[in-house]
Design an enzyme around this catalytic site. Structure first.
Site, mmCIF file in Angstrom:
data_model
loop_
_atom_site.group_PDB
_atom_site.id
_atom_site.type_symbol
_atom_site.label_atom_id
_atom_site.label_comp_id
_atom_site.label_asym_id
_atom_site.label_seq_id
_atom_site.Cartn_x
_atom_site.Cartn_y
_atom_site.Cartn_z
ATOM 1 N N LYS A 1 25.585 40.776 4.109
ATOM 2 C CA LYS A 1 24.763 41.926 4.496
ATOM 3 C C LYS A 1 23.767 42.210 3.366
ATOM 4 O O LYS A 1 22.853 41.428 3.182
ATOM 5 C CB LYS A 1 25.686 43.078 4.862
ATOM 6 C CG LYS A 1 26.516 42.640 6.086
ATOM 7 C CD LYS A 1 27.721 43.393 6.361
ATOM 8 C CE LYS A 1 28.407 42.979 7.637
ATOM 9 N NZ LYS A 1 29.010 41.673 7.735
ATOM 10 N N HIS B 1 29.430 47.176 5.099
ATOM 11 C CA HIS B 1 28.080 47.652 5.420
ATOM 12 C C HIS B 1 27.577 48.691 4.430
ATOM 13 O O HIS B 1 26.451 49.168 4.567
ATOM 14 C CB HIS B 1 28.055 48.244 6.841
ATOM 15 C CG HIS B 1 28.321 47.210 7.883
ATOM 16 N ND1 HIS B 1 27.322 46.501 8.507
ATOM 17 C CD2 HIS B 1 29.482 46.724 8.376
ATOM 18 C CE1 HIS B 1 27.853 45.633 9.349
ATOM 19 N NE2 HIS B 1 29.165 45.750 9.293
ATOM 20 N N SER C 1 30.794 49.679 11.559
ATOM 21 C CA SER C 1 29.706 48.722 11.758
ATOM 22 C C SER C 1 28.954 48.906 13.059
ATOM 23 O O SER C 1 27.831 48.450 13.191
ATOM 24 C CB SER C 1 30.257 47.304 11.684
ATOM 25 O OG SER C 1 31.309 47.127 12.612
HETATM 26 N N1 PMP Z 1 34.176 43.891 7.759
HETATM 27 C C1 PMP Z 1 33.242 44.504 8.505
HETATM 28 C C2 PMP Z 1 33.274 45.986 8.646
HETATM 29 C C3 PMP Z 1 32.257 43.748 9.141
HETATM 30 O O1 PMP Z 1 31.331 44.359 9.901
HETATM 31 C C4 PMP Z 1 32.256 42.335 8.985
HETATM 32 C C5 PMP Z 1 31.246 41.434 9.648
HETATM 33 N N2 PMP Z 1 30.285 41.969 10.407
HETATM 34 C C6 PMP Z 1 33.253 41.750 8.212
HETATM 35 C C7 PMP Z 1 34.184 42.557 7.610
HETATM 36 C C8 PMP Z 1 33.325 40.271 8.043
HETATM 37 O O2 PMP Z 1 32.355 39.841 7.135
HETATM 38 P P1 PMP Z 1 31.714 38.390 7.183
HETATM 39 O O3 PMP Z 1 30.767 38.344 8.337
HETATM 40 O O4 PMP Z 1 31.013 38.318 5.882
HETATM 41 O O5 PMP Z 1 32.801 37.406 7.317
#
Ligand code: PMP
Length: 400
Positions: A248, A217, A189
């Site tokens: 996302k 992502h 990410s």
């Molecule tokens: N996994 C990854 C790789 C993320 O980047 C994120 C959030 N940015 C999450 C899980 C968690 O997702 P959420 O924001 O929908 O709770």
């Protein structure tokens, strides 16, 4: 309330926590900035229009008329909340419809939706990995994978980022005949690079480990049909569990884990974040259903996202910025020093461009960066303006 004079005050650390005030006084506090408009390519911040280069709204669906209509219709039919856990009163018919559609889309037998992506990993990993078993995790994995491992009764071992040799070293250090789960982000990410899934599945098979790919992502972005990194690498059948988030490309909130029916059923009945937390609200479920429909019927959105990505990758590299190993719509500009990164963030915002600044502990020291991310809906004019602003600011700060 006064504290007992014989013991230290629990809140003493809070009173001593002054970094935020210092950063604010210096004009270098980049967090919790309120946005006063929809999360689009252009947003309103501090009463000014600002180009958004920090959103995970990759396909630009948050304001798509079909998504908004679906959310409104779901509120009309089901109201604003399910007011309970999936386990008890909180399973609506549209939760099941979404799970069926997602299982089909991700080419898995079964899928299970949670209220956030974070809860999905927390619940799935902690329920699956028991005492004496191992979670084998890339060092740069997302925090919710680390926390899922910490919440489990298993042991976490970490391998060097995207390094199959180091993964093999870790696998061979685990005892034989015990359960092992290899967990990686499909698309990292912060750095925008991809996990080497073909090598990972080969090692998993050799060492009898199961695999979980966090494709938060990548779903909607990677692969000919947007099914994520397993589709991109042609290893869909070899990955045991695929996890995704709805915050996302799906323009909503929630998460999903998909795999074989018997495994998903086990998670469903054992994950504490499923059982002891309320389910996704109706509008969020309907938004995901509508976004999924658009992903399947409007592939040109993904193509446009990739055209924007190529333009920016090329443009930023031409200017001399270090974009690390990114090969995706998440493009870091690695600066390598905290105050330079914060200075660039501040300067870009003053010039009407929002980016995310990423400093330790979110990245290792030396990888301080500006994280930029692109949407299918960014226009050429917007991106040209961004490039010229980057050039001006980067030159002034001596970064390029
Ligand atoms: N996994 C990854 C790789 C993320 O980047 C994120 C959030 N940015 C999450 C899980 C968690 O997702 P959420 O924001 O929908 O709770």
């Amino acid at each position: 309330m006064a504290s007992n004079t014989t013991s230290a005050d629990l809140f003493a650390k809070c009173a001593a926590f002054d970094q935020v005030e210092h950063a604010k006084a210096m004009g270098y506090y980049p967090y919790f900035k309120p946005v006063a408009s929809a999360e689009e390519t252009e947003v309103s911040i501090d009463g000014r229009p600002v180009l958004m280069l920090g959103s995970n709204n990759y396909l630009g669906l948050t304001t798509h008329p079909k998504v908004k209509e679906a959310a409104q219709a779901a509120i009309e039919r089901f109201g604003s909340s399910s007011c309970g856990s999936r386990f008890l009163n909180g399973t609506l018919e549209i939760h099941l419809e979404l799970e069926e559609r997602l299982a089909r889309f991700l080419n898995k037998e079964s899928a299970l939706v949670f209220s956030t992506g974070f809860q999905t990993n927390l619940g799935a990993i902690s329920s699956l990995v028991g005492k004496g078993e191992f979670i084998i995790s890339d060092k740069w994995n997302h925090a919710c994978i680390i926390d899922g491992a910490r919440l489990s009764y298993g042991t976490m071992k970490r391998f060097r980022h995207n390094d199959p040799d180091d993964l093999e070293r870790v696998l061979s250090s685990c005892p034989e005949g015990v359960g092992k789960l290899i967990v990686v982000d499909g698309l990292f990410s912060m750095e925008g690079d991809l996990a080497p899934l073909p090598e990972i599945v080969e090692l998993a098979e050799r060492y009898g480990a199961r695999t979980l790919v966090d494709d938060a992502h990548a779903v909607g972005v990677m692969g000919p049909n947007g099914r994520g990194t397993p589709e991109h690498f042609g290893v869909e059948d070899d990955i045991d569990l695929v996890m995704g988030t709805f915050s996302k490309s799906f323009a909503s909130l929630g998460g999903v884990i998909a795999g074989d029916e018997y495994v998903i059923s086990y998670i469903q009945h054992n994950a504490r974040t499923m059982i002891f937390s309320a389910s996704m609200p109706p509008a969020a479920v309907a938004s995901v259903l509508a976004s999924l429909e658009i992903m399947e019927t409007e592939p040109e959105r993904r193509e446009h996202l990739w055209a924007n990505t190529r333009k920016m990758m090329h443009g930023l590299q031409e200017l001399g910025f270090d974009t690390g190993k990114s090969e995706t719509p998440v493009i870091p500009i690695v600066v390598g020093e905290m105050f330079t990164a914060l200075g660039m963030w501040r300067s870009l915002l003053d010039h009407g461009v929002y980016v995310n600044v990423v400093i330790p502990p979110a990245v290792p020291p030396g990888r301080e960066m500006l994280r930029t991310s692109y949407m299918a809906t960014h226009t050429d004019e917007q991106l040209d303006h961004v490039l010229s602003t980057f050039e001006e600011v980067g030159e002034r700060l001596g970064i390029i």
